[in-house]
Scaffold this motif. Structure first.
Motif, PDB file in Angstrom:
ATOM      1  N   GLY A   1      -6.476 -15.391  -5.004  1.00  0.00           N
ATOM      2  CA  GLY A   1      -6.493 -13.810  -4.059  1.00  0.00           C
ATOM      3  C   GLY A   1      -6.065 -13.819  -3.254  1.00  0.00           C
ATOM      4  O   GLY A   1      -4.231 -14.071  -2.757  1.00  0.00           O
ATOM      5  N   PRO A   2      -6.675 -13.794  -2.109  1.00  0.00           N
ATOM      6  CA  PRO A   2      -6.187 -13.990  -0.403  1.00  0.00           C
ATOM      7  C   PRO A   2      -5.388 -15.161   0.097  1.00  0.00           C
ATOM      8  O   PRO A   2      -4.892 -15.557   0.931  1.00  0.00           O
ATOM      9  N   LEU A   3      -5.750 -16.343  -0.810  1.00  0.00           N
ATOM     10  CA  LEU A   3      -5.338 -17.874  -0.684  1.00  0.00           C
ATOM     11  C   LEU A   3      -4.522 -18.529  -1.218  1.00  0.00           C
ATOM     12  O   LEU A   3      -4.571 -17.652  -2.083  1.00  0.00           O
TER      13      LEU A   3
ATOM     14  N   PRO B   1       5.032 -15.664  -0.335  1.00  0.00           N
ATOM     15  CA  PRO B   1       6.041 -14.723  -0.278  1.00  0.00           C
ATOM     16  C   PRO B   1       4.776 -13.515   0.342  1.00  0.00           C
ATOM     17  O   PRO B   1       5.127 -12.474   1.169  1.00  0.00           O
ATOM     18  N   ARG B   2       3.924 -13.416  -0.753  1.00  0.00           N
ATOM     19  CA  ARG B   2       2.468 -11.997  -0.758  1.00  0.00           C
ATOM     20  C   ARG B   2       2.261 -12.347   1.001  1.00  0.00           C
ATOM     21  O   ARG B   2       1.701 -11.224   1.989  1.00  0.00           O
ATOM     22  N   ALA B   3       2.480 -13.254   1.550  1.00  0.00           N
ATOM     23  CA  ALA B   3       1.942 -13.443   3.034  1.00  0.00           C
ATOM     24  C   ALA B   3       2.558 -12.638   3.860  1.00  0.00           C
ATOM     25  O   ALA B   3       2.705 -12.488   5.169  1.00  0.00           O
ATOM     26  N   THR B   4       4.161 -12.909   3.546  1.00  0.00           N
ATOM     27  CA  THR B   4       4.904 -12.621   4.306  1.00  0.00           C
ATOM     28  C   THR B   4       4.745 -10.738   4.718  1.00  0.00           C
ATOM     29  O   THR B   4       5.061 -10.010   5.490  1.00  0.00           O
ATOM     30  N   PHE B   5       5.334 -10.229   3.471  1.00  0.00           N
ATOM     31  CA  PHE B   5       5.105  -8.915   3.061  1.00  0.00           C
ATOM     32  C   PHE B   5       3.749  -7.998   2.776  1.00  0.00           C
ATOM     33  O   PHE B   5       4.178  -6.914   3.272  1.00  0.00           O
ATOM     34  N   SER B   6       2.538  -8.571   2.503  1.00  0.00           N
ATOM     35  CA  SER B   6       1.571  -7.799   2.429  1.00  0.00           C
ATOM     36  C   SER B   6       0.794  -7.155   3.150  1.00  0.00           C
ATOM     37  O   SER B   6       1.077  -7.798   4.307  1.00  0.00           O
ATOM     38  N   GLY B   7       1.321  -5.593   3.168  1.00  0.00           N
ATOM     39  CA  GLY B   7       0.790  -5.018   3.864  1.00  0.00           C
ATOM     40  C   GLY B   7       1.858  -4.232   5.177  1.00  0.00           C
ATOM     41  O   GLY B   7       1.331  -3.370   5.756  1.00  0.00           O
ATOM     42  N   VAL B   8       2.882  -4.721   4.778  1.00  0.00           N
ATOM     43  CA  VAL B   8       4.156  -4.638   5.794  1.00  0.00           C
ATOM     44  C   VAL B   8       5.781  -4.035   4.367  1.00  0.00           C
ATOM     45  O   VAL B   8       6.315  -3.876   5.146  1.00  0.00           O
ATOM     46  N   GLU B   9       5.068  -4.033   3.062  1.00  0.00           N
ATOM     47  CA  GLU B   9       6.175  -3.338   2.382  1.00  0.00           C
ATOM     48  C   GLU B   9       6.633  -2.489   2.634  1.00  0.00           C
ATOM     49  O   GLU B   9       7.998  -2.069   2.287  1.00  0.00           O
TER      50      GLU B   9
END
Length: 286
Positions: A86-88, A159-167
């Motif tokens: 998930g988010p972790l 990479p999810r933490a870097t780009f999730s929400g700011v794609e």
């Protein structure tokens, strides 16, 4: 503070810092004004990044290596595994740091459920407790010093933490065929537009960070992402100038997506915290 103590504090903090956003040169005022009025002709990265994030979530696990420079502290080289839940992001790495002119120092690091466990010769909380526990938001010295770095490490391996929400705020500066470990990939140079990211990011802390970066004269944050032929990350890299440390540049390389992973947690009896400044750092120089 003795040299060894300074090295201990810096090594502990910087070993946790991962794939930091690249600092771009601030454009001249005239250029910034033109950029604000002209449409961005660079390709949007949103669709590609959404697919990458989806594929990472599907596979869940990966083996990874981290290499790079920790500025004045020296070089980091570590191998380990990463588990995306998930988010972790849980992880376990083993390797070494090496400062210029010093012997290599062994390092072990695990992060499970957001809590970090660090073992190095210079950061033992007690003689019988080789592992230092770092709890985000904790009141102890170790947590206050290193909790912010946990977020950076999250971005370094995820990479999810870097780009999730700011794609939608990310553009493709350029792309080109490349290879990673002899396998064909496509390398993407990506730019997160900080002013746009501050508007679209869902997380309040993330919005504040992008807004601060924009106000500090960083219109874009740069990253490099290599995708293999199946669209999964093969490599992820970023760099930044860090206060009191110099340039920190870290690269994560991935292999064996979907492989079974084991993320160990140290036994409770071997884990301690620094409630205050470590004893060795309180001693005057000899």
């Amino acid at each position: 503070m003795p040299r060894a103590s300074r090295t201990a504090v810096l090594s502990a903090g910087l070993a946790l810092i991962a794939a930091l956003s690249a600092c771009g040169t601030e454009p001249l005022p005239q250029v910034r004004a033109l950029m604000a009025t002209q449409p961005d002709a660079r390709p949007a990265a949103g669709a590609m990044l959404s697919q990458v994030i989806g594929k990472i979530n599907e596979r869940g696990n990966v083996r990874s290596s981290v290499r790079g420079s920790l500025g004045m502290v020296g070089e980091l080289a570590a191998e380990g595994t990463v588990r995306y839940r998930g988010p972790l992001t849980d992880l376990a790495f083993s390797g070494q740091t090496r400062a210029p002119g010093d012997k290599p120092q062994h390092i072990e690091l695990s992060i499970v459920d957001g809590v970090g466990y660090l073992q190095t010769p210079l950061t033992r909380p007690a003689p019988d407790k080789p592992w230092l526990k770092i709890t985000p938001g904790g009141a102890d010295f170790g947590a206050k010093l290193l909790s912010p770095a946990l977020h950076q490490l999250h971005e370094a391996v995820d990479p999810r933490a870097t780009f999730s929400g700011v794609e939608t705020a990310t553009r493709i500066q350029q792309s080109a065929p490349d290879t990673v470990d002899g396998k064909p990939t496509t390398r993407y140079d990506l730019r997160v537009i900080t002013s746009q990211a501050a508007d679209v990011a869902a997380d309040p802390q993330q919005r504040a960070q992008f807004r601060q970066a924009s106000e500090d004269g960083e219109p874009e944050l740069g990253y490099q992402l290599w995708l293999d032929e199946s669209g999964l990350p093969a490599r992820f890299a970023a760099s930044q100038e860090v206060a009191q440390a110099g340039k920190v540049s870290l690269t994560s390389t991935y292999r064996d997506w979907g492989a079974a992973t084991e993320i160990p947690v140290p036994p409770a009896g071997q884990v301690g915290v620094f409630e205050d400044l470590p004893r060795q750092a309180q001693q005057p120089p000899r």
